[in-house]
Design an enzyme around this catalytic site. Structure first.
Site, short mmCIF file in Angstrom:
data_model
loop_
_atom_site.label_atom_id
_atom_site.label_comp_id
_atom_site.label_asym_id
_atom_site.label_seq_id
_atom_site.Cartn_x
_atom_site.Cartn_y
_atom_site.Cartn_z
N ASP A 103 37.01 85.63 13.66
CA ASP A 103 38.42 85.38 13.99
C ASP A 103 39.20 86.69 13.95
O ASP A 103 38.79 87.64 13.29
CB ASP A 103 39.04 84.42 12.97
CG ASP A 103 38.39 83.05 13.03
OD1 ASP A 103 37.79 82.71 14.06
OD2 ASP A 103 38.48 82.32 12.01
N1 URA Z 1 34.29 81.20 9.84
C1 URA Z 1 35.62 81.28 10.08
O1 URA Z 1 36.37 80.36 9.78
N2 URA Z 1 36.10 82.39 10.65
C2 URA Z 1 35.32 83.46 10.96
O2 URA Z 1 35.82 84.45 11.47
C3 URA Z 1 33.95 83.37 10.69
C4 URA Z 1 33.46 82.23 10.13
#
Ligand code: URA
Length: 241
Positions: A103
């Site tokens: 993310d």
């Molecule tokens: N899980 C998440 O919620 N975000 C990420 O960036 C990676 C794994």
């Protein structure tokens, strides 16, 4: 391979710029000047020179990035900088992409490569490659949370595979927990959704490892490096070439 393709892979410019370079007589193959962009070269055997400088062709490249916040795990984006923009222009190649997604607000280990087969193996749900994250959680993680993660959580559209949760620190005064979690899936917002399902909120998320690749302390946020020989050896079962 065509010489214009090889040179544009090696970052000598776009296909159009490389064609101009070739037409201008700047390229020699085995000591002989060539002017045709479609000239076929054997990238393993032929000696390629651009303006007198030897070019050594690397088919695949691998960068291990400590992803900073605020950049998206994509090759291009209209609103945000991408993880590819984290690379120095000298290290850029048009065929590079991130292996999997973090993310925008997640930091940590991200492999950038142009090896599609390796990327597929590392991200395929069938391969169950383990990814470990460190997180700061709003709320108190308990033994019960550990058990729930181990058993699998119903996230509405799927039930999560067993995940290992380790509590590193509990700050009861501020109602926060520091944890590490290992998952073998990679669904969208998976870690955040797993904690949300337990009425807990991920405040910070940082990826420590993916399969045999681990983030070392020396790699600052936003910094990147090539894989070591040991890491390369460890990737062979996943299709490293
Ligand atoms: N899980 C998440 O919620 N975000 C990420 O960036 C990676 C794994």
């Amino acid at each position: 391979m065509r010489i214009d393709k090889l040179l544009s892979h090696m970052n000598f410019g776009s296909r159009k710029e490389v064609k101009a370079l070739i037409s201008a007589g700047s390229v020699r193959i085995n000591g002989v000047q060539i002017v045709k962009p479609n000239f076929q070269v054997d990238e393993e055997k032929d000696r390629v020179e651009v303006e007198g400088q030897a070019v050594s062709y690397q088919k695949f490249v691998y960068w291990l990035l400590n992803k900073p916040k605020g950049v998206v795990s994509a090759t291009e984006d209209t609103r945000y900088s991408t993880v590819i923009d984290c690379l120095h222009p000298d290290d850029y190649r048009f065929d590079l992409f991130p292996v999997g997604r973090l993310d925008i607000d997640t930091t940590g280990l991200l492999l950038i490569t142009n090896n599609g087969q390796l990327a597929h193996q590392l991200t395929s749900p069938k391969k169950k490659v383990v990814k470990t994250y460190q997180a700061l959680i709003q709320g108190l993680v308990t033994k019960e949370t550990i058990k729930t993660f181990q058993e699998g959580l119903d996230l509405g559209d799927f039930i999560s595979q067993p995940a290992q949760l380790i509590i590193d620190e509990i700050d009861s005064e501020n109602g926060r927990s520091k944890i590490r979690v290992s998952i073998s899936e990679g669904k969208y917002h998976q870690v955040k959704r797993m904690f949300q399902a337990c009425q807990l909120e991920v405040m910070k998320l940082h990826r420590l490892s993916m399969g045999p690749l681990h983030l070392d302390e020396t790699l600052a946020i936003g910094a990147y490096r090539q894989l070591t020989q040991t890491e390369i050896q460890a990737l062979i079962p996943y299709g490293y070439e």
